[in-house]
Design a protein around this motif. Sequence first.
Motif, mmCIF file in Angstrom:
data_model
loop_
_atom_site.group_PDB
_atom_site.id
_atom_site.type_symbol
_atom_site.label_atom_id
_atom_site.label_comp_id
_atom_site.label_asym_id
_atom_site.label_seq_id
_atom_site.Cartn_x
_atom_site.Cartn_y
_atom_site.Cartn_z
ATOM 1 N N TRP A 245 78.782 -4.549 25.024
ATOM 2 C CA TRP A 245 77.594 -4.275 24.219
ATOM 3 C C TRP A 245 77.900 -4.286 22.729
ATOM 4 O O TRP A 245 77.157 -4.883 21.935
ATOM 5 C CB TRP A 245 77.005 -2.912 24.616
ATOM 6 N N GLU A 246 78.967 -3.642 22.292
ATOM 7 C CA GLU A 246 79.283 -3.569 20.872
ATOM 8 C C GLU A 246 79.570 -4.958 20.302
ATOM 9 O O GLU A 246 79.144 -5.284 19.182
ATOM 10 C CB GLU A 246 80.485 -2.639 20.640
ATOM 11 N N ARG A 247 80.273 -5.774 21.059
ATOM 12 C CA ARG A 247 80.579 -7.129 20.594
ATOM 13 C C ARG A 247 79.304 -7.943 20.425
ATOM 14 O O ARG A 247 79.142 -8.686 19.442
ATOM 15 C CB ARG A 247 81.518 -7.823 21.585
ATOM 16 N N VAL A 248 78.393 -7.821 21.376
ATOM 17 C CA VAL A 248 77.129 -8.548 21.288
ATOM 18 C C VAL A 248 76.301 -8.043 20.103
ATOM 19 O O VAL A 248 75.674 -8.831 19.385
ATOM 20 C CB VAL A 248 76.351 -8.423 22.610
ATOM 21 N N SER A 271 72.636 2.475 28.259
ATOM 22 C CA SER A 271 71.586 3.467 28.081
ATOM 23 C C SER A 271 70.307 2.841 27.536
ATOM 24 O O SER A 271 70.289 1.688 27.084
ATOM 25 C CB SER A 271 72.072 4.554 27.115
ATOM 26 N N VAL A 272 69.249 3.626 27.569
ATOM 27 C CA VAL A 272 67.968 3.172 27.032
ATOM 28 C C VAL A 272 68.081 2.881 25.537
ATOM 29 O O VAL A 272 67.541 1.885 25.043
ATOM 30 C CB VAL A 272 66.881 4.233 27.296
ATOM 31 N N SER A 274 70.707 1.900 23.861
ATOM 32 C CA SER A 274 71.443 0.651 23.647
ATOM 33 C C SER A 274 70.574 -0.557 23.979
ATOM 34 O O SER A 274 70.616 -1.578 23.274
ATOM 35 C CB SER A 274 72.712 0.644 24.494
ATOM 36 N N ILE A 275 69.789 -0.464 25.041
ATOM 37 C CA ILE A 275 68.889 -1.560 25.389
ATOM 38 C C ILE A 275 67.866 -1.761 24.273
ATOM 39 O O ILE A 275 67.557 -2.899 23.881
ATOM 40 C CB ILE A 275 68.191 -1.280 26.725
ATOM 41 N N ARG A 276 67.351 -0.676 23.732
ATOM 42 C CA ARG A 276 66.381 -0.774 22.650
ATOM 43 C C ARG A 276 66.998 -1.422 21.413
ATOM 44 O O ARG A 276 66.382 -2.278 20.765
ATOM 45 C CB ARG A 276 65.838 0.620 22.320
ATOM 46 N N THR A 277 68.230 -1.028 21.066
ATOM 47 C CA THR A 277 68.917 -1.635 19.924
ATOM 48 C C THR A 277 69.111 -3.131 20.131
ATOM 49 O O THR A 277 68.897 -3.941 19.225
ATOM 50 C CB THR A 277 70.277 -0.962 19.705
ATOM 51 N N ARG A 293 69.905 -3.590 35.407
ATOM 52 C CA ARG A 293 70.524 -3.187 36.668
ATOM 53 C C ARG A 293 71.434 -1.990 36.464
ATOM 54 O O ARG A 293 72.137 -1.896 35.458
ATOM 55 C CB ARG A 293 71.345 -4.348 37.252
ATOM 56 N N TYR A 294 71.401 -1.088 37.429
ATOM 57 C CA TYR A 294 72.323 0.057 37.499
ATOM 58 C C TYR A 294 72.319 0.870 36.201
ATOM 59 O O TYR A 294 73.347 1.372 35.775
ATOM 60 C CB TYR A 294 73.744 -0.419 37.808
ATOM 61 N N SER A 295 71.189 0.987 35.572
ATOM 62 C CA SER A 295 71.044 1.788 34.356
ATOM 63 C C SER A 295 70.068 2.915 34.650
ATOM 64 O O SER A 295 68.980 2.675 35.176
ATOM 65 C CB SER A 295 70.539 0.937 33.183
ATOM 66 N N SER A 296 70.453 4.120 34.286
ATOM 67 C CA SER A 296 69.611 5.285 34.576
ATOM 68 C C SER A 296 68.472 5.367 33.567
ATOM 69 O O SER A 296 68.444 6.228 32.678
ATOM 70 C CB SER A 296 70.460 6.562 34.561
ATOM 71 N N LEU A 297 67.520 4.471 33.714
ATOM 72 C CA LEU A 297 66.381 4.485 32.806
ATOM 73 C C LEU A 297 65.535 5.728 32.999
ATOM 74 O O LEU A 297 65.133 6.377 32.046
ATOM 75 C CB LEU A 297 65.521 3.234 33.017
#
Length: 558
Positions: A245-248, A271-272, A274-277, A293-297
């Motif tokens: 995630w950080e690299r992307v 996390s939510v 990180s997805i939002r960012t 997938r496999y994220s506790s939204l």
Amino acid sequence: MALSLVSLCAREVVSDHSSSPNWLSWVPRELYRALLEAAFACSRPLAVGELVQRWPERTLRVAGRRKPGQASPNRLCIQALLLAVVRGLVDQRSTLQVLDICGLQGDEGGMGDPMGGWSLTVALCSMVLQARAGAQRAQRKEGDRERKRSSALERERDLKRERGPRRGVKGFGGEDLCSSRETPGSPVSEEELIQGVRRRMEMDRKRGGAATGLGGTKSEVDEKEADCEVVVRVRADFFVNARSWERVRVALSTPGPVKLQCRDLRVEEISVASIRTLLNLLPRRGLLGIDVRYSSLGVAGLAELLPLLSTFPELNSLRLHYCNLDIRRDHLGQEDVLRDLSQGLAQLRELRRLSLTALRLPGQLRVLLSSLSQPLEILELPYLSLSPTDLAYLSCSHHASTLQQLDLSENRLDESTLPSVRRLLSQASSSLQHLSLSGCGLTDSLLGLLLPSLGGCSALKSLALALNPLSMAGLTDLVRMAARMPALRQLLYPNPLEDYQPGLPAFPSSAQLLEWPLDEATDINMTSSQLNRLLVDTGRSDLFLTCDLINYDKNLVD
């Protein structure tokens, strides 16, 4: 598959890399595509790099939809492709502006050493940073050249002033010759000397700024970097998890000559926030699908993301798999949460595909799907604990007649739900192409009641019925019905109950069928041979029968 003469010649050309300096100098642009395809097919990364580095067209599309049996491109070839894009930025022979590699990723560990989605995403981020570093080096070199030119001009002006006529020197006619800045016969004042020193200090300060390659303060440098011209836009599918995630994030927020664009975004275990960012960094145009997938939204997290997803005008696919959504546990404020979800889904105007896996939303299907103004074409609801009310709504909804793919796997069917399923199949009979009823508890009697509705699906291409407790007699009836369906090309059938070791319950669940060992004394191939013999008797050689649940792929028939 027969190869054309051009393809055969192209493979022969790229097979010998030592000859590339000869043919690269004269090959016409019309043959670049055939040569590149041959280089990928023969796993010739050096040829791939040389072709892409001097690509003669503005757009290059690689991969896309592969034919059945066609292997994914080799990892080394993909790396050579990305490296050649960076090198092509400074190659005047390259006219590349758009690189489309959507669908290029393969399965990790597959045949031919393909590059998976996660590895490809990381490689794309590295390419962006490499291109940025190359642009910065070029800017520094240009700044050094500019500084040297300015210094040379300044030295030349100083030399001319020193060599110019001085006061008191007699010229022709007996007149005093003075410099252009001095009045004849007047000395240089102290104020003029001070101004000259200040001017020289100002020039030295400017030359010192030019040494940075950008000529300004840090804020000015940042501003110029932000305005960096984009030379190549790369369109691809992203696979992001907690490790990448950080690299992307850095690659998407870094300006440079290469800019990434995303078609399909798949995220796992983040996390939510990180997805939002990540969504805020993506261009609004071009994102077609998101797969979480496999994220506790949680229900609240999904309600928070849906308004942000509505800002992507072309988004037509939303997939949520194992995201910890459980309405049954949210007793307080449950109606408000469902209302928020419904309103959020209603804002996705272009949504055509909705996949909800193991979200535990029994009895709430009407609340979610009725808010969608446009009918869905793909609906996947495995492990959703669908209730009779849910199936009754779905069979009468505005989605039923437009469905092309339907997955109801692991939702147990019985006599109370079978009428709704039959009504649903009747509504979708002319549009449905792919159907999965695996693990639905279909016995011989239930399947017998369902066969007429299945046979009426005239457009059906693939049918999956794995992990259902069927006997050999039930399988025989199923294959006979499938042979009468002209559009059907694939049938995934379950192992018959006779093939299992003794002790299996009378009405086993899908989990029990999956874990219970098969009887070693029984010849498994005998079942396959008997079913295929039925097909031969009916003249159906184009229908593929399999019980291999792991390797089954419905997309192979498209």
